[in-house]
Design a protein around this motif. Sequence first.
Motif, PDB file in Angstrom:
ATOM      1  N   UNK A   1       0.805  -1.225   0.000  1.00 29.81           N
ATOM      2  CA  UNK A   1       0.000   0.000   0.000  1.00 29.81           C
ATOM      3  C   UNK A   1       0.841   1.281   0.000  1.00 29.81           C
ATOM      4  N   UNK A   2       1.895   1.397   0.807  1.00 28.12           N
ATOM      5  CA  UNK A   2       2.711   2.627   0.728  1.00 28.12           C
ATOM      6  C   UNK A   2       3.323   2.848  -0.652  1.00 28.12           C
ATOM      7  N   UNK A   3       3.728   1.768  -1.319  1.00 32.51           N
ATOM      8  CA  UNK A   3       4.288   1.904  -2.665  1.00 32.51           C
ATOM      9  C   UNK A   3       3.222   2.375  -3.650  1.00 32.51           C
ATOM     10  N   UNK A   4       1.997   1.887  -3.492  1.00 35.42           N
ATOM     11  CA  UNK A   4       0.914   2.336  -4.373  1.00 35.42           C
ATOM     12  C   UNK A   4       0.624   3.805  -4.152  1.00 35.42           C
ATOM     13  N   UNK A   5       0.637   4.235  -2.889  1.00 36.77           N
ATOM     14  CA  UNK A   5       0.462   5.669  -2.642  1.00 36.77           C
ATOM     15  C   UNK A   5       1.575   6.466  -3.307  1.00 36.77           C
TER      16      UNK A   5
END
Length: 202
Positions: A41-45
């Motif tokens: 999720x942090x990478x997608x953000x």
Amino acid sequence: MLDPADIVRFSDTPAPEGASPWVGGAAPARDIEIVPPDPAWPERFAALETRIRAALGERVLALEHVGSTSVPGFAAKPIIDIDLTVADGADEPAYVPALEAAGFTLRVREPWWYGHRLLGADDPRAFVHVWSPDTPEPVRHVIFRDWLRGHPDDRAEYAAAKHAAAEAANAHGEDMMSYNDRKQDVIRAIYARAFRAAGLLG
């Protein structure tokens, strides 16, 4: 400039009679899904942040990863929530066409509720909430995010509330708005603790 009273006072203003927040045939989702935490999720953000900043440049006044996917190790709907602050959220021509060219679609327009606009994306799934400066809602979102990151007991309470709300909403054929209503009391109680700890409440 916001003062503490602005931050701690919630607005539950409904849509004016006959008005709808939904744009272009959009509608609130059903079949709410809460999934285990995803370390991606942090990478997608980060990828979404790059797209938004490339599309808008200096028009981005603030950009924050908020919502449950911004809290490490926390179960959530698999949708990245982003708060975007621009000079004037009501001035849609200043940012909507650029974001649409970057793969986002305007889905919600709520001038009666802090001037909120919402654009969605499908790859990765994301909601971009657009605000004007000195709007309390994005300030609250950061307070809530940071509080949950540091308070495992409240994370557990909120996770239980989310699962229960999703199960009940799905069982009754309800949409995302009803799901949000079902967990609101727990959210407000956690906010009160966070506000008090920050010195915003007596």
